[in-house]
Design a protein around this motif. Structure first.
Motif, PDB file in Angstrom:
ATOM      1  N   HIS A 115      22.061  -5.889  34.441  1.00  0.00           N
ATOM      2  CA  HIS A 115      22.762  -4.650  34.820  1.00  0.00           C
ATOM      3  C   HIS A 115      24.279  -4.842  34.700  1.00  0.00           C
ATOM      4  CE1 HIS A 115      19.987  -1.545  35.905  1.00  0.00           C
ATOM      5  NE2 HIS A 115      19.318  -2.294  36.752  1.00  0.00           N
ATOM      6  N   SER A 136      21.286  -0.248  42.713  1.00  0.00           N
ATOM      7  CA  SER A 136      20.143   0.393  42.061  1.00  0.00           C
ATOM      8  C   SER A 136      19.069   0.684  43.096  1.00  0.00           C
ATOM      9  CB  SER A 136      19.606  -0.541  40.970  1.00  0.00           C
ATOM     10  OG  SER A 136      18.968  -1.642  41.575  1.00  0.00           O
ATOM     11  N   ASP A 296      17.566   1.312  34.059  1.00  0.00           N
ATOM     12  CA  ASP A 296      16.929   0.166  33.396  1.00  0.00           C
ATOM     13  C   ASP A 296      16.761   0.397  31.899  1.00  0.00           C
ATOM     14  OD1 ASP A 296      16.839  -0.888  35.886  1.00  0.00           O
ATOM     15  OD2 ASP A 296      14.684  -0.578  36.185  1.00  0.00           O
TER      16      ASP A 296
HETATM   17 ZN    ZN Z   1      17.487  -2.005  37.499  1.00  0.00          ZN
END
Ligand code: ZN
Ligand code: KG4
Length: 333
Positions: A115, A136, A296
């Protein structure tokens, strides 16, 4: 060098082809989110089955859009964790099979670091050291990044992650899942701004805790009994301000203590426009991923895989998924 990225840590199945770490030739994402909506959260079994059903189709599409075939691939980078174990296992078994059959090296990469890497897909390589903030559905983390294979985790969540808290508050308010984007939209519509919730705050720590804020919203909703459109917007506004204030407060503290003013942000909640606006008020060199790279995606996995491979990191078929970030520390430090 062309890297095939595979990401299946939660509800998104994603396959990407990335050249030399930054040139995204394809980045296909398919989410099973609609299948989870009626449950108000991710159902691991459903996510796992969905990954297994579609991953081969996504591979074909990713290769076709990139204009390459499997024999052009030099490395397979796959998310190893943290995430839902069943979901991770689908991606890892798939990656291992490809690697074994085609004799392509395989490398397991960490989802949180990936990320952070998502910023590299949008900017010219940010220089180390910097702080990485990942917000997240599963994580609220701050890392001091000296390199991709040399970092210090400074903060984690002690209970709910920031995105998870958005999702749970949305459920309390009868809003749809996932809650983040809906709450952001409703907050923008708030006319009255008379409610306030306490900023979640842990003394003498950089950690986060969001379960108290969620409970404060729940008690408030029980107290007012009727929820109309305006009161929902007002609650969304107040909740979002309190939730984001906690992030800003901890980031500010880390910046002061570590005397570092470069920050890379990633994760689904980094798409939140209010968070972006607030972070921009800091005197910081700030890197925010393009919106398409916030949630994602396998592009960030492939890119990070490239960087780690160039730092001589390798995996073999003993690669195992892990569900919690801390498990990975031994391996990466
Ligand atoms: Zn994630
Ligand atoms: O990074 P991500 O796609 O998956 C995980 O690794 O968890 O993040 C998903 C989370 C969800 O909790 C969702 O509600 C939140 O990100 N999210 C947002 C926004 N867009 C997605 N939260 C606040 N504001 C948004 N605009």
């Amino acid at each position: 060098m062309k890297v095939l990225g595979i990401e299946t840590s939660c509800d998104e199945t994603s396959v990407a082809v990335v050249e030399d770490g930054v040139k995204v030739l394809s980045n296909i994402i398919a989410s099973s989110i609609d299948l989870h909506k009626k449950y108000g959260g991710i159902v691991p079994e459903i996510a796992t089955r969905h990954h297994a059903e579609i991953i081969l189709h996504l591979l074909k599409e990713a290769l076709s859009i990139a204009g390459v075939s499997l024999k052009d691939i030099n490395l397979i980078a796959v998310t190893q964790g943290p995430g839902l174990i069943g979901s991770l296992m689908v991606g890892m078994a798939f990656a291992k099979s490809l690697s074994q059959a085609l004799k392509i090296p395989i490398l397991g990469v960490d989802h949180i670091l990936a990320h952070i890497y998502s910023c590299y897909l949008s900017y010219n390589k940010p220089q180390f050291p910097y702080l990485g903030l990942v917000v997240s559905g599963g994580h609220s983390s701050i890392l001091y990044m000296k390199d991709f294979n040399n970092f210090i985790p400074l903060a984690k969540t002690r209970d709910d992650a920031l995105g998870e808290c958005f999702d749970k508050v949305a459920k309390i308010l009868g809003l749809e899942f996932p809650g983040g984007p809906v709450i952001e939209k409703k907050a923008l519509n708030a006319k009255e701004k008379n409610i306030s919730f306490p900023t979640p705050w842990i003394k003498n720590s950089y950690d986060f805790s969001y379960s108290g804020l969620k409970t404060a919203v729940l008690y408030y909703v029980k107290k007012i009994k009727t929820l109309d459109e305006e009161s929902i917007s007002e609650i969304c506004y107040a909740f979002q301000e309190a939730a984001l204030a906690a992030i800003l407060k901890q980031v500010k503290k880390v910046i002061l203590d570590y005397k570092i003013n470069r920050l890379l942000v990633g994760g689904g909640v980094s798409a939140n426009s209010r968070l972006r606006e607030l972070l921009k008020t800091f005197d910081l060199e700030l890197f925010l991923p393009e919106i398409s790279y916030c949630s994602d995606n396998a592009g960030m996995v492939a890119g990070l895989g490239y960087e780690l491979y160039n730092r001589s990191m390798r995996s073999d078929f003993s690669l195992e998924p892990y569900s919690i970030f801390e498990n990975n520390l031994k391996m990466n430090r």
